[in-house]
Write a protein that holds these residues in place. Structure first.
Motif, PDB file in Angstrom:
ATOM      1  N   ALA A 286      10.518  17.979  33.191  1.00 14.37           N
ATOM      2  CA  ALA A 286       9.173  17.436  32.953  1.00 14.37           C
ATOM      3  C   ALA A 286       9.213  16.207  32.052  1.00 14.37           C
ATOM      4  N   GLY A 287      10.404  15.846  31.553  1.00 11.71           N
ATOM      5  CA  GLY A 287      10.553  14.608  30.788  1.00 11.71           C
ATOM      6  C   GLY A 287      10.579  14.761  29.286  1.00 11.71           C
ATOM      7  N   TYR A 288      10.678  15.999  28.802  1.00  5.26           N
ATOM      8  CA  TYR A 288      10.682  16.212  27.352  1.00  5.26           C
ATOM      9  C   TYR A 288      12.107  16.353  26.816  1.00  5.26           C
ATOM     10  N   LYS A 289      12.256  16.114  25.518  1.00  5.55           N
ATOM     11  CA  LYS A 289      13.494  16.456  24.825  1.00  5.55           C
ATOM     12  C   LYS A 289      13.389  17.927  24.429  1.00  5.55           C
ATOM     13  N   VAL A 290      14.411  18.718  24.825  1.00  5.98           N
ATOM     14  CA  VAL A 290      14.296  20.162  24.713  1.00  5.98           C
ATOM     15  C   VAL A 290      15.538  20.747  24.056  1.00  5.98           C
ATOM     16  N   GLY A 291      15.347  21.834  23.320  1.00  4.61           N
ATOM     17  CA  GLY A 291      16.459  22.563  22.724  1.00  4.61           C
ATOM     18  C   GLY A 291      16.562  23.954  23.317  1.00  4.61           C
TER      19      GLY A 291
ATOM     20  N   GLY B 150      17.758  21.933  12.898  1.00  8.83           N
ATOM     21  CA  GLY B 150      17.758  20.687  12.139  1.00  8.83           C
ATOM     22  C   GLY B 150      18.241  19.520  12.972  1.00  8.83           C
ATOM     23  N   LEU B 151      19.305  19.740  13.736  1.00  2.00           N
ATOM     24  CA  LEU B 151      19.815  18.688  14.635  1.00  2.00           C
ATOM     25  C   LEU B 151      18.778  18.340  15.699  1.00  2.00           C
ATOM     26  N   MET B 152      18.075  19.374  16.191  1.00  5.00           N
ATOM     27  CA  MET B 152      17.025  19.139  17.186  1.00  5.00           C
ATOM     28  C   MET B 152      15.904  18.295  16.593  1.00  5.00           C
ATOM     29  N   SER B 153      15.511  18.624  15.376  1.00  6.41           N
ATOM     30  CA  SER B 153      14.444  17.868  14.708  1.00  6.41           C
ATOM     31  C   SER B 153      14.836  16.404  14.550  1.00  6.41           C
ATOM     32  N   GLU B 154      16.085  16.171  14.141  1.00  4.10           N
ATOM     33  CA  GLU B 154      16.577  14.799  13.971  1.00  4.10           C
ATOM     34  C   GLU B 154      16.635  14.049  15.299  1.00  4.10           C
ATOM     35  N   ALA B 155      16.898  14.797  16.388  1.00  3.10           N
ATOM     36  CA  ALA B 155      17.031  14.165  17.707  1.00  3.10           C
ATOM     37  C   ALA B 155      15.685  13.977  18.397  1.00  3.10           C
ATOM     38  N   GLY B 156      14.607  14.410  17.758  1.00  5.64           N
ATOM     39  CA  GLY B 156      13.291  14.248  18.355  1.00  5.64           C
ATOM     40  C   GLY B 156      12.939  15.281  19.399  1.00  5.64           C
ATOM     41  N   VAL B 157      13.612  16.432  19.363  1.00  5.19           N
ATOM     42  CA  VAL B 157      13.320  17.510  20.310  1.00  5.19           C
ATOM     43  C   VAL B 157      11.902  18.025  20.068  1.00  5.19           C
ATOM     44  N   GLU B 158      11.155  18.237  21.161  1.00  2.00           N
ATOM     45  CA  GLU B 158       9.759  18.682  21.044  1.00  2.00           C
ATOM     46  C   GLU B 158       9.603  20.187  21.237  1.00  2.00           C
ATOM     47  N   TYR B 159      10.431  20.769  22.104  1.00  3.14           N
ATOM     48  CA  TYR B 159      10.342  22.192  22.396  1.00  3.14           C
ATOM     49  C   TYR B 159      11.727  22.829  22.273  1.00  3.14           C
ATOM     50  N   CYS B 160      11.769  24.054  21.763  1.00  2.00           N
ATOM     51  CA  CYS B 160      13.021  24.803  21.733  1.00  2.00           C
ATOM     52  C   CYS B 160      12.755  26.229  22.201  1.00  2.00           C
ATOM     53  N   PHE B 161      13.623  26.718  23.081  1.00  2.00           N
ATOM     54  CA  PHE B 161      13.503  28.079  23.605  1.00  2.00           C
ATOM     55  C   PHE B 161      14.713  28.887  23.136  1.00  2.00           C
ATOM     56  N   MET B 162      14.416  30.022  22.499  1.00  2.00           N
ATOM     57  CA  MET B 162      15.472  30.786  21.836  1.00  2.00           C
ATOM     58  C   MET B 162      15.428  32.257  22.228  1.00  2.00           C
ATOM     59  N   GLU B 163      16.576  32.787  22.618  1.00  2.00           N
ATOM     60  CA  GLU B 163      16.695  34.232  22.813  1.00  2.00           C
ATOM     61  C   GLU B 163      16.631  34.907  21.445  1.00  2.00           C
ATOM     62  N   VAL B 164      15.871  35.985  21.378  1.00  2.00           N
ATOM     63  CA  VAL B 164      15.768  36.738  20.127  1.00  2.00           C
ATOM     64  C   VAL B 164      16.160  38.186  20.416  1.00  2.00           C
ATOM     65  N   SER B 165      17.329  38.586  19.941  1.00  2.00           N
ATOM     66  CA  SER B 165      17.840  39.932  20.199  1.00  2.00           C
ATOM     67  C   SER B 165      17.321  40.916  19.156  1.00  2.00           C
ATOM     68  N   SER B 166      17.407  42.195  19.483  1.00  2.00           N
ATOM     69  CA  SER B 166      16.991  43.222  18.525  1.00  2.00           C
ATOM     70  C   SER B 166      17.901  43.211  17.302  1.00  2.00           C
ATOM     71  N   HIS B 167      19.198  42.913  17.504  1.00  2.00           N
ATOM     72  CA  HIS B 167      20.109  42.791  16.362  1.00  2.00           C
ATOM     73  C   HIS B 167      19.660  41.657  15.445  1.00  2.00           C
ATOM     74  N   GLY B 168      19.306  40.526  16.058  1.00  2.00           N
ATOM     75  CA  GLY B 168      18.877  39.366  15.284  1.00  2.00           C
ATOM     76  C   GLY B 168      17.630  39.646  14.470  1.00  2.00           C
ATOM     77  N   ILE B 169      16.671  40.376  15.085  1.00  2.00           N
ATOM     78  CA  ILE B 169      15.443  40.719  14.366  1.00  2.00           C
ATOM     79  C   ILE B 169      15.751  41.700  13.243  1.00  2.00           C
ATOM     80  N   SER B 170      16.526  42.737  13.561  1.00  2.00           N
ATOM     81  CA  SER B 170      16.861  43.770  12.575  1.00  2.00           C
ATOM     82  C   SER B 170      17.571  43.177  11.368  1.00  2.00           C
ATOM     83  N   GLN B 171      18.438  42.191  11.608  1.00  2.00           N
ATOM     84  CA  GLN B 171      19.212  41.583  10.528  1.00  2.00           C
ATOM     85  C   GLN B 171      18.521  40.347   9.947  1.00  2.00           C
ATOM     86  N   LYS B 172      17.228  40.192  10.238  1.00  2.00           N
ATOM     87  CA  LYS B 172      16.363  39.163   9.621  1.00  2.00           C
ATOM     88  C   LYS B 172      16.798  37.735   9.920  1.00  2.00           C
TER      89      LYS B 172
END
Length: 487
Positions: free
Chosen positions: A130-135, A166-188
């Motif tokens: 769609a033409g965006y910078k994405v992470g 941080g690298l995405m912010s510096e590169a002008g990324v507008e959207y980032c999509f991230m997998e969030v696992s139960s381990h990741g949530i549990s371990q904050k």
């Protein structure tokens, strides 16, 4: 260098020895990586307790120590800070250290048992088209716009997450999509991040070695939604019985998607083929290169998220038809004898059942389905007989084999899978420990028009045994073996 006081902003402190008005170089939670003027965060892990290494890190030059229990012996020139939860402190500190990068882009978290990688990866594809910078932060890789980085965890540690945001912010990324696992949530690991929205896919049997009960596993996933702000969106699959649970306490705007129930985003499968399926979404027909009911749900989640993020609906539908399958997710190869080999990451009972049932809807009934499958070592043992039961019930022939045995005996793992096979299906079963030999045997058994499913490892290009990783690519292996056998 950064001020320790600034880095600690928002962290719940229970005691401080020394001054927080000091400058520090880096944050470390691995004692072996601590250098001069670093701050060491002592984490109580599953294997080791960082508190045991505080003295060692001070000797290495640590300027400050963050811990849950202050040590008896403290050096005068070092600042010691006691916190209620070191994992939570690390996440907030990491966000502060990298100047809270998640606030500078639209971060969307995807959680659930199955579908996280596909949805996050395809949202990255779609918004890029769609033409965006994405992470992207996923099991497979991290992408900062067009630059790719390797990853080793579904949800990386908090420092790694914020470093790449941080690298995405510096590169002008507008959207980032991230997998969030139960381990990741549990371990904050995701604490301190600002999410634009969250997507729930589904919930089935997985990670009960870690969470102990299904309720704990479910409630851990829910934490992501509970923490959303009222400005964010929460998008959930209401065909899953746990879908509405995710919305119970969220402040976010609530939206739903479904194939079978009334929902904000509703879809229908009109036609299925091996090379794709025709879907009806938002009263428009759209062709998807991804097949199966599970991918229809993925397409709906992607369409809903794109709409909630402001993309025009008809443009989104056009882009959906262009999306390419993700490596190791129903990735298929058709040989010259018309044998179809499918490689899929299915490593949970529900995922394996979904893939085999999808294959069942596409076959004429004259082909044999030959499944090669194993279970990972040092992981949830209770799913092994269930996986064995599903594979043997929905296949004509099954070869149990080694997956990533890690520290366990592959033979024991296969025996635990065999325990789930019902007596009438025992004659279908072969057990071959060597994964290459197992795949080769499946190729040898296959005749024209048969279907081989190699399940469990998907996109992984290695096999881990006794702490050693060796190159192993299921897709490459099955393709080369079929070619070498002249099939």
């Amino acid at each position: 260098m950064k001020s320790l006081k600034d880095i600690l902003y928002g962290v719940s402190l229970s005691a401080v020895s020394g001054t927080t008005s000091v400058m520090v170089n880096n944050i470390c939670f691995d004692s072996r990586k601590v250098g001069t003027d670093d701050v060491f965060v002592a984490i109580k892990g599953l294997v080791a307790d960082g508190h045991q290494f505080i003295e060692q890190t001070v000797a290495s030059g640590a300027r400050a120590v963050i811990c849950e229990e202050l040590p008896r012996q403290m050096e005068d020139e070092v600042t010691y800070v006691a916190v209620d939860n070191a994992n939570s402190a690390l996440a907030i500190m990491a966000s502060n250290f990298y100047d809270n990068p998640s606030k500078n882009l639209k971060l969307v978290g995807i959680t659930g048992t199955n579908g996280k990688t596909t949805i996050s990866s395809l949202l990255y594809q779609l918004f890029t088209k769609a033409g965006y910078k994405v992470g992207l932060i996923s099991t497979i890789k991290i992408m900062v716009d067009k630059v790719e980085y390797a990853t080793t965890h579904t949800t990386p540690d908090a420092l790694t997450i914020n470093k790449y945001l941080g690298l995405m912010s510096e590169a002008g990324v507008e959207y980032c999509f991230m997998e969030v696992s139960s381990h990741g949530i549990s371990q904050k690991r995701t604490e301190g991040l600002t999410f634009e929205g969250a997507i729930f896919t589904n919930l089935s049997h997985d990670h009960l070695d870690y969470h102990k009960t299904f309720a704990e596993y479910r409630d851990t996933k829910k934490i992501l939604f509970d923490a959303l702000s009222k400005r964010a969106f929460a998008l959930t699959n209401v065909d899953d019985k746990n879908g509405l649970v995710m919305l119970q306490n969220t402040k976010a705007r609530k939206y739903t998607y479904a194939l079978k129930s009334y929902a904000d985003y509703r879809g229908q499968i009109l036609e299925k083929q091996f090379n794709g399926q025709l879907l009806k979404i938002d009263d428009n027909e759209v062709w998807s290169k991804l097949i199966g009911d599970f991918n229809a749900y993925n397409m709906l989640a992607i369409f809903g998220a794109a709409d909630l993020l402001g993309l025009e609906k008809l443009e989104t539908l056009r882009l959906l038809s262009e999306l390419e399958n993700v490596d190791g997710r129903f990735q298929y190869y058709i040989s010259k004898e018309n044998i179809t080999a499918i490689v899929d990451y299915a490593h949970t009972p529900d995922a394996l059942k979904n893939v085999l049932e999808t294959i069942g809807t596409l076959r004429t009934g004259n082909e044999n389905v030959i499944t090669v499958v194993g279970c990972g070592g040092d992981r949830d043992k209770s799913k092994r007989p269930v996986m064995g039961h599903i594979a043997s019930s929905l296949s004509n022939k099954v070869i149990f084999t080694s997956d990533n045995p890690r520290s366990e005996s592959p033979t024991v793992i296969m025996e635990e899978m065999e325990a789930g096979v019902e007596p009438q299906h025992v004659q279908k079963i072969l057990s071959i420990e060597n994964r290459k030999q197992a795949i080769k045997t499946a190729c040898q058994l296959a005749a024209a028009k048969d279907i081989i499913l190699v399940a469990g490892k998907g996109h992984e290009t290695y096999q881990e045994t006794k702490g050693i990783r060796e190159d192993f690519d299921d897709y490459k292996m099955v393709k080369e073996l079929l070619e070498s056998l002249g099939k």
